[in-house]
Each structure stands twice: as C-alpha cells, then as structure tokens.
Scaffold this motif. Structure first.
Motif, PDB file in Angstrom:
ATOM      1  N   ASN B 127       0.836  -1.201   0.000  1.00  0.00           N
ATOM      2  CA  ASN B 127       0.000   0.000   0.000  1.00  0.00           C
ATOM      3  C   ASN B 127       0.874   1.255   0.000  1.00  0.00           C
ATOM      4  OD1 ASN B 127       0.761   0.019   2.723  1.00  0.00           O
ATOM      5  ND2 ASN B 127      -1.106  -1.042   3.321  1.00  0.00           N
ATOM      6  N   GLU B 128       2.148   1.038  -0.249  1.00  0.00           N
ATOM      7  CA  GLU B 128       3.110   2.098  -0.576  1.00  0.00           C
ATOM      8  C   GLU B 128       3.373   3.101   0.543  1.00  0.00           C
ATOM      9  OE1 GLU B 128       1.814   3.507  -4.534  1.00  0.00           O
ATOM     10  OE2 GLU B 128       3.185   2.000  -5.348  1.00  0.00           O
ATOM     11  N   SER B 182      -2.543  -7.577  -8.914  1.00  0.00           N
ATOM     12  CA  SER B 182      -3.301  -6.390  -8.507  1.00  0.00           C
ATOM     13  C   SER B 182      -4.714  -6.825  -8.122  1.00  0.00           C
ATOM     14  CB  SER B 182      -3.362  -5.392  -9.671  1.00  0.00           C
ATOM     15  OG  SER B 182      -4.453  -4.510  -9.506  1.00  0.00           O
ATOM     16  N   VAL B 183      -5.281  -6.157  -7.118  1.00  0.00           N
ATOM     17  CA  VAL B 183      -6.650  -6.509  -6.714  1.00  0.00           C
ATOM     18  C   VAL B 183      -7.657  -6.121  -7.792  1.00  0.00           C
ATOM     19  CG1 VAL B 183      -6.189  -6.439  -4.237  1.00  0.00           C
ATOM     20  CG2 VAL B 183      -6.957  -4.356  -5.399  1.00  0.00           C
ATOM     21  N   ALA B 207       1.832  -7.714  -4.427  1.00  0.00           N
ATOM     22  CA  ALA B 207       0.427  -7.360  -4.667  1.00  0.00           C
ATOM     23  C   ALA B 207       0.192  -5.876  -4.429  1.00  0.00           C
ATOM     24  CB  ALA B 207      -0.473  -8.186  -3.751  1.00  0.00           C
ATOM     25  N   LEU B 208      -0.274  -5.192  -5.458  1.00  0.00           N
ATOM     26  CA  LEU B 208      -0.628  -3.779  -5.275  1.00  0.00           C
ATOM     27  C   LEU B 208      -1.943  -3.708  -4.500  1.00  0.00           C
ATOM     28  CD1 LEU B 208       0.223  -0.856  -5.989  1.00  0.00           C
ATOM     29  CD2 LEU B 208      -1.479  -0.960  -7.823  1.00  0.00           C
ATOM     30  N   VAL B 225      -8.812   2.267  -9.206  1.00  0.00           N
ATOM     31  CA  VAL B 225      -7.442   2.771  -9.174  1.00  0.00           C
ATOM     32  C   VAL B 225      -6.434   1.626  -9.373  1.00  0.00           C
ATOM     33  CG1 VAL B 225      -6.709   2.718  -6.733  1.00  0.00           C
ATOM     34  CG2 VAL B 225      -6.241   4.736  -8.101  1.00  0.00           C
ATOM     35  N   ALA B 226      -6.774   0.437  -8.840  1.00  0.00           N
ATOM     36  CA  ALA B 226      -5.899  -0.728  -9.024  1.00  0.00           C
ATOM     37  C   ALA B 226      -5.842  -1.114 -10.503  1.00  0.00           C
ATOM     38  CB  ALA B 226      -6.393  -1.901  -8.188  1.00  0.00           C
ATOM     39  N   ARG B 227      -6.986  -0.999 -11.157  1.00  0.00           N
ATOM     40  CA  ARG B 227      -7.031  -1.343 -12.578  1.00  0.00           C
ATOM     41  C   ARG B 227      -6.270  -0.290 -13.399  1.00  0.00           C
ATOM     42  NH1 ARG B 227     -12.287  -0.940 -13.439  1.00  0.00           N
ATOM     43  NH2 ARG B 227     -12.876  -2.813 -12.332  1.00  0.00           N
TER      44      ARG B 227
END
Lengths: 81, 305, 395
Positions: B127-128, B182-183, B207-208, B225-227
């Motif tokens: 989650n950065e 990515s979720v 995993a983002l 946003v994940a996409r």
C-alpha cells in the motif's frame, strides 16, 4: 497461554461503521457477480446470482456500486433504504 | 446463476477490522482462494496484524501466527522446518507482510529466507507506505507521493526518492517464481497464486493494495485505481517463472495522469511532475517488454556460484 | 558414555540427547562450536532435525518461536551481541509461551571489543520472561539442557529457558562429561507434544491483539507460570537425580553454609574457584560458605532470605554492572532481603569483567573484606575489584 483467537470475526458487526448503503435494483442486475468478486469484506452473498448485502458486515465502501457494469447498485444514505 | 470467474469458496470471514474499501482485505481474500485450506500464515506488524480483530476474533479459515515486524522471513523458515519434521510437506507456508515490513525492516530476513530456498510463499501487500501507523513514507512509497513524513510545503514537497524495485531484488536471489498481482485483476491474481503454490522454494508475490485513507481517495475507487495502475503501466502485471519474464497483461497504455488524479496524495504534482513520471513509466515498460520478447534467462539463474 | 569435552560440546550433546527437532542458529564467537557440532549431527543423520542456517540471531530466535508454535522442540545458541540483538524476540518467545531452550555463552559487550567471559549480556535479558540457569561445569551444562526442556515444556510453565555458560572458561575448556544413555533420556524427556499448535483444520490466530481490558490477565498468567517454575525446577532436578545420579542444588546451590558466618554469592564458573577459596579458608578456621545463584530467573528469593537469617555478612560478586545502580545480583539480593527485620551486611564486588580472571586469591580477599565490613557495620559502595589506577590496593 498466549492469546489464541479461535472465534470467527463475524463477532465484529462492522456494519455499524456504515454511513452509506448499497441499494440493489434486482430488475437491472445482470447476475455477473462482479460486485461479489470485488467486495473486500466478503459481505455480499449471491442468491440465484443476485447480490444480497450482508448488513451486519457491509462497511459501505461503495466498491460494488462503482464496479457494477449495469449500474444497478446505488449508494444511498442509511435512512433512505 | 452465472459461473464466477474466481473460486467461490471463501477462506475469510466478514468482520475484519480493515478500513472500508481496503485493498489488503482483497489481497488476502484472493490469495486464500488460490491457495486453499492447507495453508498456514505468518503475519508481522502491519495492517493485517490488527485486521483479524481483537482476541478472540479470527477472520481466516486457516491458522495464523503473528511474528515480529522484521521477522517474517525467519518465521516462515521456522514453520516450514517444524511442518517438515511433522511430515506435513504439502502444507503451503505463507509469509504475509506489508511493504515496509518487506522492503525496509524485513528485507534482511526475507533475503535470508530466499537464499536458503525456504519452501514458502511470501506475499507483500503493497500500500506504498506505513499505513497502519498513519501514512509514513516507506521504501516502497513512489516518487512524488505525499505522506505524513514527506509533507508538501512551499519550498519542497513530496517524496524525492523513487520506489524500491522489490521484484528486481527478489529476482536477484534466483528464486523460482516471482509475480506482480493487482486486486483490480482477481483472475490473474488467483492464477498466479495457484502457480506459486505448486512450485517448491521461495515464491514471491508483489500485490498492489490500494489504501483509501493513505492514498487520499474515495474508498469506492479501490478497484478502479488498481485497474488504472495496470492500464497506465505504473504497476505492470508480469511474472518471472524460473528466470523467464512474461508480461501477463499489457494494460491499455492510458496516461498516468488518470491514475494520479484519483488520489489526493498526488494532488500537489504539477503537469511537469506528471510528465516526468510518464517518461519513467514509458522507459520502464519498454525495457520490460524488450526483456519479455527476448525470453532470456535472468542472470541470477545462469550462475550456481 | 564418559568422555572429555568442552562446555560447547556439552551444550550440543545436550540438545542432541533432547532430540531437538528444529535448530536455528547464527555464528558468533565463542558459541560457534555448539552449532558446528549440531550441524554435523544433523548432516550425519545422528540427529533427526532441521538445521536452519539463519542470517542473524534475531532471525534465529524468530524462527525458533514459529517452529515452536508449530509444535517442534527447538534449540538455539548465541552469545553477547547475538543475545542482545535478540532482545525483542526474547520477549516475543516468552509472550508466545514457547518452551525454547537456548545456550548463551556469556560474553562481554562492546565497546571495548571483548570476546571473553562477562555476564552483562545475560543480565540485560532478565526482564524478557526467560528462565536463566547459570552453569558451573560442563557436566552441568549438558544436564541443564535436558532439565530445562522438561521444566520449560511443563504445562504449568511453558516458558523459554536460557542456559548460561561462561565464555572460554566453560565454552572452550575440556572436562570429563558423562553423556547419558539415550534410552534413559527418552524416558526422562518424552517427545514435545503441545496442546495447541499451528495446525491445519484448526484455524486459530496465535498471539493476537488484546485490548487493555485483558492484557494484564495474560501477563498475570505468565507471572504465575514463572512462579510455578520454582517448584518445577526442584521436582525435575529430583527426578533427574533419581535417573542419572546428579543434581546441582536447586535454585540456590549452597556449599558449606551450615555453620558459615559470612557467605559469598556468585554465579557461573567463578563458583568453582569460590569453592576452593571457601575450602582453604575453612581449613584456616574462617567460617565462610558459598551460595551459587544457579537461577537468576526465577530469582531464589526465599532461599536467600533463609540463608540471610543465619549469617552476618554476604559478599555478592557480580560479573556485570548496571550503570547508575550496582551489580544486578547485588541489587536483587538486597531487594529480596529487605522484608527481613534483621538483615546481614551485604556488599557488592564487581569482578571479572571482560574475561579477567576471578582467582582464588581475589575471592579470599573478598571474604576477608566482608568479614571486616560485617564487623564494622556497613559499606554500601560497590567495590570494583583490582581495577587499575585506584587508590586502594588489592595487591
């Protein structure tokens, strides 16, 4: 002993956090299960392919409404359901 | 009803105490759909250390042990050894840590586990930033982002250093499998997890995991946003399988501004800043594609010594 | 089998006899020959175990904790900086109620760099919730590894245990050691089989988040467990004596204390030297005894109070120093004696730091001094024994 947790988290009624509520228009629903797939809390049950929101746990994030390709889920104020 | 595109079986109970719209909840949900019931998990200090809830609440249908912040790599080594001694070789051991617990404080233990070829799956949900402690910068925070420790003011704003390339770090260990997920792409996610499950050695999943409070965005935008992270190629989906890199989803090549503009943490960036970011993304993706086209073996795989 | 071996090999043979299943260790002087020997045992198949060559002591302990929670009997060994690097996870081990057994080859902390005997590393871990056993001989090291597992794994204890052997003085000095028959050890110490472990089909979270309304209760349970260990240590030692014919005096090993007017309190290898000094002085008609702290945690409070009622002076030798206070053995002993209405004079002697020898001559001087002080009344200043450049001459 060390604390060992063994009770399902369904003891936490996270639905109490909710301020907005996903309202499903079953007529418009295409039964694609996309809302179910993206629910972070596994708080959507599919009944004959139609989403049923588990109110005890839905935190009202609105992902289901945002992702629904048929736009059949609307986020409404808690009082409006 | 229509057939679901990811396994229907749930291994997570509702009632986790993750924030509304939490990406990390989805990372765990998809991970366990891919791995199944014969899984044990070790979790260090991170959001997920508190998300199962206060004792005696447990939100997973698999056993879990908590470990010290920097110790995930060591913890999974210990679990693996003990399970092997008990003859439970088929059980998948998972280390599940955040980005700070992986690329910063936990990097040494993870490196050790990888070098020892520990038979386990290590998942970094990214989650950065240090989100559980309240949005402080980590080595995985991207250039340009606001956090509470990279405040934006008139003289100098945001994080000035690029994000650590954890996939390259892990690849350099010569591990058998590493993948980004990515979720926003659960089918790709589950497929890679399944692949990782059936390989021996240390497997790494990056995993983002969008974080609505930390990224300063509406929780309903988590998947969007994940996409967009994949479509703008700021977070490309690829895997390195036995040293060979393959891009699993090219993305649409949308301008990165679409991704950045959804998030308040990038709200201060000027068009020039955004252009700089775009340049880096384009160059990086070009290099990634070139390497994927060559299908050559990672140098880490060509050497025994 | 009676053979000659170092304290480090005694540790390794102890772990092997205990059939440790998971060993995670990182090398540090002077612990290395313990893990080298264990790696050999595992490699040759003499010991059926997994050896995890971790990349730090912190990881060694973290791996042991998770292996222990998964149901394995675990062992590790370290020294000085390795032990202090573990500090966080030592607390984790006791909080997780993991009955890990670890040898610490007690060595000085840097700077100045020193690889020699000193108790600072071990003493600094006193609040981590570990039982701490200080050993006097190599035989005691091996035997204590076996006893420590049995105590640690008792249902009423479930706490980790640290075996402390002094750097080089025990770790690298060979002594005759009796290695017990495996069949006897197996009867004495059955396989570790915890009630709760990380187990497929039993989805539970180990070590979860607890609110302020219950945290104290979990700590209270750990406190009760450590208190239970006092009795358990004595019972296990009695059982060990019946099986193997050896015992070490419980929590406080008293020697010639029956008619003593003053006693020396010391821990570790210096106790062997103190025995000789005590013998020599008794022969000269000086009524002196030795009380060896065999455990620092649990601290032998009752034993020391009972001893204090019989003597007029106690000399406490510390091989470490708690800056801003005094030697830890001394302050803890004073705390234990405080409830007594009448107390003997107690004086603290700081000696043998960084591997300096604690010779029979030093101990005799200490005994002469405590006799003198106990006649005068009191002397609250810790005495740094034979420190160069001080006015008072010990020569």
């Amino acid at each position: 002993m060390t604390p060992i947790s063994d009770t399902p988290s369904t003891m936490n009624k996270t639905g109490l956090w909710r301020v907005i509520f996903p309202k499903v228009d079953e007529e418009k629903c295409r039964r694609c299960a996309i809302c179910w797939k993206f629910c972070p809390d596994a708080a959507i049950q599919l009944v004959d392919g139609v989403p049923h929101i588990i109110l005890d746990f839905c935190k009202g994030c609105g992902i289901c409404a945002n992702e629904c390709p048929a736009k059949c889920i609307a986020m409404v104020e808690e009082g409006e359901r | 009803m229509s057939k679901t595109t990811i396994p229907e079986e749930e291994y997570a109970y509702p009632g986790s105490t993750g924030c509304p719209g939490c990406g990390a909840n989805l990372v765990m949900r998809y991970l366990l759909k891919g791995l199944g019931e014969r899984t044990v998990i070790s979790i260090p200090a991170c959001c997920w250390a508190v998300m199962p809830g206060y004792w005696p609440s447990h939100c997973l249908k698999v056993p879990l042990v908590y470990c010290a912040f920097e110790a995930t790599g060591a913890s999974i080594s210990g679990i693996r050894a003990a399970l092997d001694m008990r003859g439970e070789r088929d059980v998948t051991v998972v280390g599940f840590a955040g980005d700070g617990g992986t690329v910063d404080i936990g990097l040494q233990a993870l490196s050790g586990a990888a070098e020892r070829q520990t038979d386990a799956v290590y998942v970094m949900y990214d989650n950065e930033a240090y989100m559980n402690t309240g949005i402080q910068r980590s080595g995985a925070t991207p250039w340009g982002a606001w956090t509470t420790t990279t405040p934006v003011d008139e003289s100098r704003g945001f994080k000035q250093e690029p994000k650590k390339n954890v996939m390259a770090i892990m690849e350099a260990h010569g591990i058998p499998y590493a993948a980004t997920v990515s979720v926003g792409h659960p089918e790709d996610f589950v497929k890679k997890v399944r692949k990782a499950r059936d390989v021996r050695g240390l497997r790494f999943i990056h995993a983002l995991s969008p974080c609505p409070p930390g990224w300063r965005m509406n929780p309903m935008k988590t998947i969007e946003v994940a996409r967009l992270a994949v479509d703008t190629r700021i977070f490309p989906l690829y895997e390195i399988d036995e040293g060979v890199l393959a891009i699993t989803r090219r993305g649409k090549g949308k301008p990165v501004s679409e991704y950045l503009s959804l998030q308040g943490r990038f709200g201060h960036l000027t068009p020039e800043n955004t252009a700089e970011i775009q340049k880096v993304i384009d160059a990086r993706f070009e290099a990634l594609e070139a390497r994927a086209a060559r299908k050559n073996l990672s140098p880490s795989f060509t050497q025994l010594a | 089998m009676r053979t000659v071996m170092t304290g480090n090999y005694a540790s390794a043979y102890g772990a092997k006899a205990a059939r440790a299943e998971v060993i995670a260790a990182y090398p540090i002087t002077p612990q290395t020959s313990i893990v080298e020997k264990l790696a050999e045992f595992v490699s040759s198949g003499e010991l059926n175990a997994k050896f995890i060559p971790v990349e730090s002591e912190h990881s060694a302990m973290a791996a042991c904790i998770s292996a222990s929670v998964t149901g394995a009997r675990t062992y590790t060994a370290t020294s000085s900086h390795g032990l202090t690097l573990m500090h966080e996870v030592l607390m984790w081990a006791s909080g997780a109620r993991s009955p890990i057994v670890m040898t610490n080859v007690s060595r000085a902390m840097a700077p100045p760099w020193s690889v020699w005997a000193d108790h600072m590393d071990s003493v600094a871990q006193r609040d981590t919730g570990w039982m701490q056993f200080f050993c006097e001989s190599n035989q005691e090291v091996l035997d204590t590894v076996l006893m420590a597992y049995k105590v640690a794994e008792s249902r009423d204890v479930m706490l980790p245990a640290m075996i402390i052997e002094d750097a080089f003085i025990l770790s690298h000095t060979s002594e005759p050691v009796d290695v017990p028959e495996q069949s006897q050890v197996d009867t004495f110490l059955p396989r570790y089989d915890p009630e709760m472990r990380l187990e497929i089909g039993r989805p539970m979270g180990f070590g979860s988040l607890v609110k302020p309304d219950l945290y104290m209760e979990f700590r209270y349970k750990a406190m009760k467990a450590m208190e239970s260990s006092r009795e358990r240590i004595l019972k296990v030692e009695e059982e060990f004596r019946k099986t193997f014919g050896r015992s070490y005096g419980g929590l406080l090993d008293e020697y010639r204390c029956e008619d003593a007017e003053v006693v020396v309190v010391v821990a570790g290898s210096a106790a062997g030297t103190a025995r000789e000094a005590v013998d020599a002085m008794n022969e000269r008609g000086v009524p002196v005894g030795l009380a060896r702290l065999r455990t620092f945690r649990p601290f032998p409070e009752d034993e020391l109070r009972n001893l204090a009622k019989k003597v007029r002076g106690i000399a406490v030798i510390d091989r470490s120093y708690t800056f801003g206070a005094a030697g830890a053995f001394y302050t803890e002993l004073c705390g234990s004696l405080f409830p007594l209405r009448e107390r003997p004079v107690v004086k603290n002697y700081i000696a043998g730091l960084g591997g300096r020898d604690i010779t029979p001559k030093i101990i005799e001087k200490i005994i002469e001094d405590i006799i003198d002080v106990s006649e005068r009344g009191e002397d609250v200043e810790p005495e740094w024994v034979e420190v160069k450049g001080l006015d008072r001459s010990w020569q």
